[in-house]
Design a protein around this motif. Structure first.
Motif, short mmCIF file in Angstrom:
data_model
loop_
_atom_site.label_atom_id
_atom_site.label_comp_id
_atom_site.label_asym_id
_atom_site.label_seq_id
_atom_site.Cartn_x
_atom_site.Cartn_y
_atom_site.Cartn_z
N ALA A 1 0.78 -1.11 -0.06
CA ALA A 1 0.02 -0.01 0.11
C ALA A 1 0.90 1.22 0.03
CB ALA A 1 -0.89 -0.01 1.28
N ALA A 2 1.97 1.11 0.67
CA ALA A 2 2.77 2.56 1.05
C ALA A 2 3.59 2.38 -0.58
CB ALA A 2 3.85 2.24 1.95
N ILE A 3 3.95 1.46 -1.16
CA ILE A 3 4.51 1.61 -2.25
C ILE A 3 3.64 2.21 -3.28
CG2 ILE A 3 5.77 0.13 -4.48
CD1 ILE A 3 6.38 -1.75 -2.22
N PHE A 4 2.16 1.69 -3.33
CA PHE A 4 1.18 2.28 -4.34
C PHE A 4 1.24 3.73 -4.16
CE2 PHE A 4 -1.42 -1.74 -4.47
CZ PHE A 4 -0.54 -2.43 -5.25
N LYS A 5 1.41 4.38 -2.86
CA LYS A 5 0.92 5.64 -2.44
C LYS A 5 2.33 6.48 -2.93
CE LYS A 5 -0.16 8.77 1.47
NZ LYS A 5 -0.44 8.80 2.63
N GLN A 6 3.21 5.97 -2.56
CA GLN A 6 4.50 6.79 -3.02
C GLN A 6 4.93 6.97 -4.40
OE1 GLN A 6 7.91 6.44 -0.22
NE2 GLN A 6 9.46 7.29 -1.44
N PHE A 7 4.66 5.69 -5.08
CA PHE A 7 5.25 5.77 -6.31
C PHE A 7 3.97 5.79 -7.53
CE2 PHE A 7 8.59 4.06 -3.88
CZ PHE A 7 9.64 4.63 -4.33
N GLY A 8 2.93 6.15 -7.06
CA GLY A 8 1.68 5.89 -7.84
C GLY A 8 1.57 7.36 -8.71
N GLY A 9 0.12 7.18 -9.51
CA GLY A 9 -0.03 8.47 -10.01
C GLY A 9 -0.64 7.97 -11.25
N GLN A 10 -1.26 8.99 -12.04
CA GLN A 10 -1.79 8.77 -13.43
C GLN A 10 -0.75 8.33 -14.24
OE1 GLN A 10 -4.89 9.33 -14.47
NE2 GLN A 10 -5.71 10.19 -12.47
N GLY A 11 -1.14 7.19 -14.82
CA GLY A 11 -0.36 6.73 -15.94
C GLY A 11 0.50 5.50 -15.37
N ILE A 12 0.44 5.33 -14.15
CA ILE A 12 1.30 4.44 -13.56
C ILE A 12 0.64 3.07 -13.26
CG2 ILE A 12 2.48 3.69 -11.42
CD1 ILE A 12 4.08 5.98 -13.00
N LYS A 13 1.25 1.93 -13.61
CA LYS A 13 0.79 0.66 -13.39
C LYS A 13 1.33 -0.32 -12.58
CE LYS A 13 -0.99 0.41 -18.26
NZ LYS A 13 -0.89 -0.23 -19.60
N PHE A 14 0.65 -0.79 -11.53
CA PHE A 14 1.24 -1.87 -10.69
C PHE A 14 0.72 -3.22 -11.11
CE2 PHE A 14 2.35 1.87 -7.92
CZ PHE A 14 3.37 1.62 -7.67
N TYR A 15 1.68 -4.24 -11.21
CA TYR A 15 1.35 -5.59 -11.29
C TYR A 15 1.36 -6.41 -10.14
CZ TYR A 15 1.27 -4.13 -16.28
OH TYR A 15 0.93 -3.57 -17.52
N THR A 16 0.56 -7.01 -9.65
CA THR A 16 0.49 -7.56 -8.07
C THR A 16 0.37 -9.08 -8.35
OG1 THR A 16 -1.96 -7.35 -8.09
CG2 THR A 16 -0.42 -5.45 -7.39
N PRO A 17 1.63 -9.79 -8.13
CA PRO A 17 1.39 -11.16 -7.96
C PRO A 17 0.86 -11.55 -6.52
CG PRO A 17 3.78 -10.56 -7.71
CD PRO A 17 3.00 -9.29 -7.96
N GLY A 18 0.58 -12.77 -6.32
CA GLY A 18 0.39 -13.24 -5.25
C GLY A 18 -0.88 -13.62 -4.72
N VAL A 19 -2.08 -13.08 -5.50
CA VAL A 19 -3.37 -13.23 -5.37
C VAL A 19 -3.79 -14.83 -5.39
CG1 VAL A 19 -5.68 -12.90 -6.35
CG2 VAL A 19 -4.03 -10.88 -6.10
N GLY A 20 -4.61 -15.32 -4.58
CA GLY A 20 -5.01 -16.68 -4.65
C GLY A 20 -4.25 -17.51 -3.64
N ASP B 1 -3.63 6.85 -7.60
CA ASP B 1 -4.27 6.87 -8.65
C ASP B 1 -3.88 5.94 -10.07
OD1 ASP B 1 -5.65 9.06 -8.05
OD2 ASP B 1 -4.17 10.19 -8.64
N ALA B 2 -2.75 4.93 -9.56
CA ALA B 2 -2.48 4.04 -10.28
C ALA B 2 -3.16 2.80 -10.59
CB ALA B 2 -1.01 3.33 -9.86
N GLN B 3 -3.29 2.23 -12.06
CA GLN B 3 -3.83 1.07 -12.45
C GLN B 3 -3.37 -0.09 -11.60
OE1 GLN B 3 -4.28 0.20 -16.35
NE2 GLN B 3 -5.77 -1.17 -16.16
N ILE B 4 -4.11 -0.95 -11.02
CA ILE B 4 -3.61 -2.05 -10.13
C ILE B 4 -4.18 -3.38 -11.04
CG2 ILE B 4 -3.57 -3.23 -7.99
CD1 ILE B 4 -3.91 -0.62 -6.69
N ILE B 5 -2.99 -4.24 -11.30
CA ILE B 5 -3.41 -5.09 -12.32
C ILE B 5 -2.95 -6.50 -11.50
CG2 ILE B 5 -3.46 -6.27 -14.69
CD1 ILE B 5 -2.67 -3.53 -15.62
N PRO B 6 -3.69 -7.44 -11.06
CA PRO B 6 -3.14 -8.66 -10.45
C PRO B 6 -2.59 -9.44 -11.56
CG PRO B 6 -5.71 -8.66 -10.60
CD PRO B 6 -5.23 -7.33 -10.86
#
Length: 242
Positions: free
Chosen positions: A163-182, A199-204
């Motif tokens: 969550a802190a990574i999303f907050k500090q390095f996020g923003g419009q046009g940023i994408k975060f790919y998130t492994p570990g779901v499931g 504001d980043a897009q979060i894509i598992p």
């Protein structure tokens, strides 16, 4: 925004890869596929991408060398040329070899027309120093990538620090790919909560919980539904990981 996910294709063989892509590629929300080192070492990365192209040509193809960006700076050029010749779109980097390597590998990826996706935190236990692992300054990997203009990152769904990574390095046009779901314990609901911070897009990125399911197509639709709705539904049966 329409929910999207990446399917990690860490399956047992080329037949299983062909089946997985065949039954999932036309599901709305399947953004692409992540191909890993184990399959690439055995079959060759170019052959694996050809299997995907037999079914679709409009998906993002990521290569995860598990882990790329851990060698010397001068090795980046040949590595990225091989990836480009194998027709992937992007390469995941975990630049634990230091800042010189990180910058060199990011730039080499771009020279070959590839999108660098940079991570610094992994999903398993005892990775970070304060929990018994080796890694301390993982923030630097993200910061340097951001300074180099990287807009796509990896951060696991299994850690509160995400969550802190999303907050500090996020923003419009940023994408975060998130492994570990499931299977690893990360939940879609966590990602929805963490998306509030950015504001980043979060894509598992989801692997075993889809490809080892008794019905990969239904499992894929389940996770996309979870991303779109607040209600909880039963997870499709998951078989033994291959």
């Amino acid at each position: 925004m329409t929910p999207e996910l990446i399917i990690a294709c860490d399956v047992e063989d080329d037949t299983a890869l062909d089946f997985l892509v065949a039954v999932t590629h036309d599901i709305p929300g399947v953004k692409g596929y992540k191909l890993g080192a184990t399959m690439a070492v055995h079959y060759g990365l170019k052959y694996l991408t050809s299997i995907v192209f037999n079914h679709c040509g409009d998906k993002v193809l990521m290569y995860d060398h598990q882990k790329a960006g851990t060698d010397t700076p001068h090795t980046a050029e040949k590595f990225m040329k091989s990836c480009r010749r194998s027709a992937v779109d992007s390469v995941i980097l975990f630049p634990m070899a230091g800042p010189e390597t990180e910058v060199a590998w990011i730039r080499a990826a771009r020279e070959e027309g590839l999108v660098p996706i940079v991570g610094g935190v992994m999903s398993h236990d005892k990775y970070l120093y304060d929990e018994g692992g080796f890694i301390t300054r993982y923030w630097e990997m993200y910061r340097i990538a951001g300074d180099e203009g990287v807009t796509e990152f990896v951060a696991p769904a299994t850690r509160i620090s995400t969550a802190a990574i999303f907050k500090q390095f996020g923003g419009q046009g940023i994408k975060f790919y998130t492994p570990g779901v499931g299977k690893q314990g990360g939940q879609i609901q966590h990602l929805k909560l963490w998306s509030i911070f950015s504001d980043a897009q979060i894509i598992p990125i989801i692997g075993t919980s889809i490809y080892a399911s008794s019905d990969p197509q239904a499992a894929t639709k389940y996770f996309l539904q979870e991303m779109e709705q607040d209600k909880n539904v039963d997870v499709p049966e998951t078989g033994t990981s291959t």
